[in-house]
Design an enzyme around this catalytic site. Structure first.
Site, mmCIF file in Angstrom:
data_model
loop_
_atom_site.group_PDB
_atom_site.id
_atom_site.type_symbol
_atom_site.label_atom_id
_atom_site.label_comp_id
_atom_site.label_asym_id
_atom_site.label_seq_id
_atom_site.Cartn_x
_atom_site.Cartn_y
_atom_site.Cartn_z
ATOM 1 N N GLN A 1 -37.967 5.957 18.158
ATOM 2 C CA GLN A 1 -36.609 6.378 17.927
ATOM 3 C C GLN A 1 -35.977 5.392 18.334
ATOM 4 O O GLN A 1 -35.815 4.648 19.591
ATOM 5 C CB GLN A 1 -36.379 7.613 19.219
ATOM 6 C CG GLN A 1 -35.231 8.054 19.131
ATOM 7 C CD GLN A 1 -34.606 8.861 17.940
ATOM 8 O OE1 GLN A 1 -35.652 9.824 17.010
ATOM 9 N NE2 GLN A 1 -33.574 8.675 17.528
ATOM 10 N N ASP B 1 -40.364 6.724 8.602
ATOM 11 C CA ASP B 1 -38.866 6.528 8.395
ATOM 12 C C ASP B 1 -38.643 5.483 7.092
ATOM 13 O O ASP B 1 -37.505 5.313 6.837
ATOM 14 C CB ASP B 1 -38.642 5.501 9.651
ATOM 15 C CG ASP B 1 -37.604 6.345 10.641
ATOM 16 O OD1 ASP B 1 -36.981 7.263 10.365
ATOM 17 O OD2 ASP B 1 -37.662 5.862 11.750
ATOM 18 N N LYS C 1 -36.487 16.930 16.220
ATOM 19 C CA LYS C 1 -37.746 16.725 15.513
ATOM 20 C C LYS C 1 -38.791 17.474 15.887
ATOM 21 O O LYS C 1 -39.560 17.815 15.021
ATOM 22 C CB LYS C 1 -37.984 15.307 15.471
ATOM 23 C CG LYS C 1 -36.787 14.369 14.727
ATOM 24 C CD LYS C 1 -37.067 12.860 15.190
ATOM 25 C CE LYS C 1 -35.704 12.299 14.308
ATOM 26 N NZ LYS C 1 -35.638 10.863 14.825
#
Ligand code: NAD
Length: 288
Positions: free
Chosen positions: A98, A123, A54
Site C-alpha cells: 500500500q 497492481d 480490499k
C-alpha cells in the site's frame, strides 16, 4: 438525447460477481482459494481505509486475504525480506504494497515494488507487466484503467476506430489507459501538463478520459457533444466533499455518457483488483 450516467456500483458488482465465481471455481479445481497479501507500513489513516476495503472485498468473494501491518520505522531491507517470503508463499497469489510508504523508504519505492514477483504483481506496476501491456502479451494490468476499459466494454460503448483522448500521463492511470485503448483499436492522443491548445484536442474526442487530479478541470466547452467522458479524478475539496476532474453538472449536459464522482470509476478499482487476484492465481497454476 438523454445522457447516460455510468454508475460505478453496477459495474463493480458485475466485476465482483465474476471474480467470486472464478474464486469458487479455482477452489474446486486446485483445492485452494486465491490469496491476496496486502502490506501496509505505518499508520496513514487513508491507507488503512483502503486496505480494510480490499480485505472486506476478499472476504465477500471467498478470496483468502492477509493484511501485514509493519511499523512506521520499517527499513527497506525488512520490507524486501517480507516481500521475498510472500513471493515464495504458495497460499498467496497476489501481493500489494500500500502506498504511500513512510519517508525513510519512500525514495526506494521502485526497488521495493519491483521485488514483487511479476506473476503476483496484482497492481500491474512491475516493468515486466508494463512491458507485456505495451507488447500486447497477457499480463497483470493496473486496476483503475483496466476497470475503466471493462466498464466501456460492458456498457457496449465502441472503442474500435474511435478517437480517444487521455488527459494525464501517469504510470498508474494515463499511460496504461493509452495502451489499453490502443489495443482496442482506438486512435489515442495523450495530453499532459505541457500540452498546448488542450480544449481543441479534447473537443475532437469520442472518448475522453480525465486523470489529472484537478477539481472540475474539464468543462463543457472541452467536450464534443455525445462523447463518452470517463472521470478518474478524486479530489477532496472539503472534509466531506469529493469531486472529479470533470465539472459533472456542466459536462453531463453535453456528453452522451459520463461517470459521476463519487460513485463512478472509484468503485471499479477494488473490484478489478479482485479480478486480478483470480487471474494471477490462474497464471501461477498454469506455470506449475
Ligand atoms: P498524477 O499526479 O500522477 O498525474 C497527473 C497527470 O495530469 C500528469 O500526467 C500531468 O501531466 C497531468 N496534468 C496536470 N496538470 C495538467 C494540465 N493543466 N493540463 C493537462 N494535463 C495536466 O495523478 P494520477 O495518479 O494519474 O491520478 C490522477 C487522478 O486520478 C487523481 O485525482 C487521483 O486521485 C485519481 N485516481 C483515482 C483512482 C481511482 O481509483 N478512481 C486511482 C488512481 C488515481
Amino acid at each position: 438525447m438523454t445522457t447516460r450516467i455510468l454508475e460505478g456500483k453496477e459495474f463493480a458488482r458485475q466485476f465482483k460477481e465474476d471474480a467470486g465465481k472464478k474464486a469458487a471455481e479455482w477452489k474446486e479445481k486446485y483445492g485452494m482459494a486465491p490469496g491476496l497479501a496486502v502490506i501496509i507500513v505505518g499508520e496513514n489513516p487513508a491507507s488503512q481505509v483502503y486496505v480494510r476495503n480490499k480485505h472486506k472485498s476478499c472476504e465477500e468473494l471467498g478470496i483468502h486475504s492477509e493484511v501485514i501491518a509493519m511499523p512506521e520505522e520499517t527499513t527497506k531491507e525488512e520490507l524486501i525480506a517480507r516481500i521475498d517470503a510472500l513471493n515464495e508463499d504458495k497460499k498467496i497469489h497476489g501481493i500489494l504494497v500500500q502506498l504511500p510508504l513512510p519517508k525513510q523508504i519512500a525514495a526506494h519505492e521502485a526497488e521495493i515494488l519491483n521485488r514483487i514477483a511479476p506473476v503476483k504483481d496484482v497492481d500491474g506496476f512491475h516493468p515486466v507487466n508494463v512491458g507485456r501491456l505495451v507488447t500486447g502479451e497477457e499480463g497483470l494490468v493496473p486496476c483503475t484503467p483496466a476497470g475503466c476499459i471493462r466498464m466501456l466494454e460492458l456498457a457496449g460503448i465502441p472503442m474500435d476506430g474511435k478517437k480517444a483522448v487521455v488527459i494525464g500521463r501517469s504510470n498508474i492511470v494515463g499511460k496504461p489507459m493509452f495502451h489499453l485503448l490502443l489495443a482496442r483499436n482506438a486512435t489515442v492522443t495523450v495530453c499532459h501538463s505541457h500540452t498546448q491548445n488542450l480544449a481543441e484536442i479534447t473537443r475532437d474526442a469520442d472518448i475522453l478520459v480525465a486523470a489529472i487530479g484537478k477539481p472540475k478541470f474539464v468543462t463543457a466547452d472541452m467536450v464534443k457533444p455525445g462523447a463518452t467522458v470517463i472521470d478518474v479524478g478524486i479530489n477532496r475539496i472539503a472534509p466531506k466533499k469529493l469531486v472529479g476532474d470533470v465539472d459533472f453538472e456542466q459536462v453531463k449536459e453535453v456528453a452522451g455518457a459520463i461517470t459521476p464522482v463519487p460513485g463512478g470509476v472509484g468503485l471499479l478499482t477494488v473490484a478489478m483488483l479482485m479480478q486480478n487476484v483470480v487471474k494471477a492465481m490462474e497464471m501461477q497454476m498454469q506455470m506449475r
